[in-house]
Design a protein around this motif. Structure first.
Motif, PDB file in Angstrom:
ATOM      1  N   THR A 110       5.611   8.994  15.088  1.00 29.02           N
ATOM      2  CA  THR A 110       6.161   9.084  13.733  1.00 29.02           C
ATOM      3  C   THR A 110       5.351  10.115  12.990  1.00 29.02           C
ATOM      4  N   ASN A 111       5.956  10.704  12.001  1.00 27.07           N
ATOM      5  CA  ASN A 111       5.264  11.716  11.228  1.00 27.07           C
ATOM      6  C   ASN A 111       3.963  11.176  10.650  1.00 27.07           C
ATOM      7  N   ASN A 147      10.837   5.567   2.677  1.00 25.02           N
ATOM      8  CA  ASN A 147      10.970   4.426   3.589  1.00 25.02           C
ATOM      9  C   ASN A 147      12.181   4.624   4.487  1.00 25.02           C
ATOM     10  N   ILE A 157       4.088   9.965   7.128  1.00 21.63           N
ATOM     11  CA  ILE A 157       4.751   8.677   6.957  1.00 21.63           C
ATOM     12  C   ILE A 157       3.805   7.541   7.309  1.00 21.63           C
ATOM     13  N   ARG A 158       2.947   7.782   8.313  1.00 25.19           N
ATOM     14  CA  ARG A 158       1.966   6.754   8.675  1.00 25.19           C
ATOM     15  C   ARG A 158       0.979   6.525   7.528  1.00 25.19           C
ATOM     16  N   ILE A 190       3.814   0.071   9.763  1.00 20.89           N
ATOM     17  CA  ILE A 190       5.101   0.731   9.992  1.00 20.89           C
ATOM     18  C   ILE A 190       6.240  -0.278   9.872  1.00 20.89           C
ATOM     19  N   SER A 244      11.682   7.425   6.968  1.00 24.88           N
ATOM     20  CA  SER A 244      10.760   7.103   8.055  1.00 24.88           C
ATOM     21  C   SER A 244      11.427   6.206   9.085  1.00 24.88           C
TER      22      SER A 244
END
Lengths: 256, 291
Positions: free
Chosen positions: B111-112, A231, B115-116, A22, A234
């Motif tokens: 987090t979604n 990106n 997205i991970r 992340i 997120s």
């Protein structure tokens, strides 16, 4: 007896494993380069592009509509479900419990697939309505479980005291039970809201044209290009999450 | 008594009716539709047939089912292996640290989900950081593929479902009475022996919950193999989605879903058995033991 070195090392490893990808994603959202391979300097270009993308805003609107409607409905239905499960011990509640519990353990794809079939058989048009129906259905179970856990710790002698002091059943429920239970219902609602906003698989199966939600949009971005924009998206979502977690943490710490 | 019965129906009715209509019936519909023929317009034809089920004996399917099961078993084993020491460490930390550590563990998972997964795609990309670092260290050759195979699926399955294993293990480890471990050591057990013979049985419930929380969703995973895997590492979820969206053959997709439901049912019966004997749901508790 103190925990040894292996448990600590594992925890550190797990945290690195969780945060590493992340953090790298977050850093590359500020990279001017289109392909993440090299660092071409700091840039906000992907953020700008994201803000000018109308489709993102439409998807966000759809996501919020679905999440608000289904959370509200699920808070009502889930709370009554928890009451019934807590209060009565009949054969009916056994089936009721099965119906509430099964959606929690069944894989998303099965729920999505079965709802799609059902909607197609009923000739119900696929769109925001079908998505909302699906979301209410899986959110009920989560709200019910959170409220049920609260009810198990609830001191019902307070209700008896209210009744002994002359309150009617309804007054006791409204002025004693509900205010004391409100944090549980809200916690369940918050969970339902996050799950609804986050859901991709079930939504993907029951979505129709013009009902793109944010996760579906993200999926199509991953599949068909414009990665640097994801990106940026997120990082924004991550920052919002952080703020919400810190806020709720702050609120609960103050209350206790 | 009669009044109480009516009140029960009123309060149970809304959620019961809703879930029966939008969960119970659709689940049954999957089984029914799998015996229907497909119509050429992507809908469901009239009449009944065994043809769809018979077509599942196509040699592709046993391989896909086998891959789905072994990937899920491997992901469960890895999650338990990591969650056990980590959960134990958090449970033994000073009280005010426990919540902070658990929060630290949970935050990334707010987090979604997509997205991970995407974060791993960026990391494992042929031009990504990991590949380049590995090549600089001489670990990888330019041909090394970090993505689009079963290994990448397994990695992201563990990444996605590890918190689901950590939470129940931590919850069980926190309730464990650690004086028992000291007692075992005082009575001559080695540290490792005490861990295996006292601690593990003590948190057995947490362990089974953790295993099921990873295993069941892993069996039904579809997005992870879709984004991380390749054509030769499909799981049953991919096939269901393919039949639904690509070929638009709903009866075929239903038969596969029915098959997946049956695979999931086995561990699910284990949960229910485990729960009925344990204490969680009041509705399922045998009335004789109720106070």
């Amino acid at each position: 007896m103190k925990p040894g070195r292996i448990p600590r090392a594992t925890l550190i490893l797990v945290l690195l494993f969780f945060y590493g990808p992340i953090l790298i994603l977050a850093v590359s959202s500020f990279n001017a380069s289109r392909f993440g391979g090299s660092w071409d300097g700091f840039s906000l270009r992907w953020y700008r592009q994201l803000f000018h993308d109308r489709a993102v805003w439409d998807a966000l609107r759809n996501t919020l509509i679905v999440a608000l409607v289904s959370t509200t409905a699920a808070m009502g239905l889930g709370t009554t479900a928890a009451f019934a499960l807590h209060r009565y011990r009949s054969r009916l509640q056994l089936w009721h419990y099965g119906l509430v519990y099964a959606p929690l353990v069944i894989p998303d794809i099965l729920m999505g697939m079965s709802l799609l079939l059902f909607f197609v058989s009923l000739r119900l048009p696929l769109g925001l309505l079908s998505i909302t129906l699906a979301h209410i259905t899986f959110c009920i179970s989560y709200v019910a479980m959170v409220v049920l856990a609260r009810l198990q710790d609830f001191d019902f002698s307070l209700i008896e005291a209210a009744l002994d002091l002359g309150a009617s059943r309804w007054t006791a429920i409204r002025h004693v039970l509900l205010p004391l239970l409100a944090p549980g219902v809200l916690a369940g609602g918050l969970l339902a809201f996050t799950l609804s906003v986050d859901d991709f698989v079930i939504t993907f199966f029951v979505a129709g044209p013009g009902s793109t939600t944010l996760p579906i949009y993200i999926y199509s971005m991953i599949k068909h290009g414009s990665p640097p924009m994801i990106n940026a998206l997120s990082v924004i979502l991550l920052a919002l999450t952080f703020i919400v977690v810190m806020l709720s943490q702050h609120l609960t710490e103050k209350r206790t | 008594m009669k009044r109480g019965r009516r009140a029960e129906f009123w309060i149970t009715g809304p959620s019961f009716g809703w879930l029966l209509l939008w969960f119970g019936l659709p689940t049954l519909a999957v089984f029914l539709v799998s015996f229907r023929p497909a119509d050429p317009f992507g809908g469901i034809g009239a009449g009944w047939t065994w043809a769809t089920w018979r077509s599942l004996s196509n040699p592709n399917y046993p391989a896909i089912i086998w891959r789905t099961v072994w990937l899920s078993v491997a992901a469960t084993a890895l999650c338990l292996l990591l969650a056990l020491p980590a959960g134990y460490y958090v449970a033994r930390a000073p009280r005010r640290w426990r919540n902070r550590l658990m929060l630290l563990i949970v935050i990334p998972f707010w987090t979604n989900f997509l997205i991970r997964i995407f974060a791993w795609k960026v990391l494992l990309h042929p031009e990504g950081l990991l590949k380049q670092a590995g090549m600089a260290l001489g670990l990888f050759t330019p041909e090394t593929q970090l993505m689009y195979h079963a290994g990448a699926i397994l990695l992201v399955l563990v990444y996605t479902y590890l918190p689901f294993a950590l939470l129940p293990i931590y919850a069980a480890a926190e309730r464990f009475d650690y004086a028992l471990l000291e007692a075992a050591c005082d009575l001559g057990s080695s540290r490792l022996g005490a861990f295996y013979r006292v601690f593990l049985p003590g948190i057995r419930r947490g362990l089974t919950t953790a295993a099921l929380m990873v295993f069941i969703p892993a069996l039904g995973s579809y997005v992870i193999p879709d984004l991380m895997g390749g054509a030769s590492s499909e799981m049953i979820g991919n096939k269901i989605a393919q039949r639904t969206f690509v070929d638009r053959n709903l009866p075929h997709a239903s038969a596969l879903s029915a098959l997946l439901s049956l695979t999931v049912l086995i561990p699910m019966i284990l949960i229910l058995y485990h729960r009925v004997r344990g204490s969680a749901p009041p509705a399922l508790r045998p009335t004789e033991t109720a106070p």
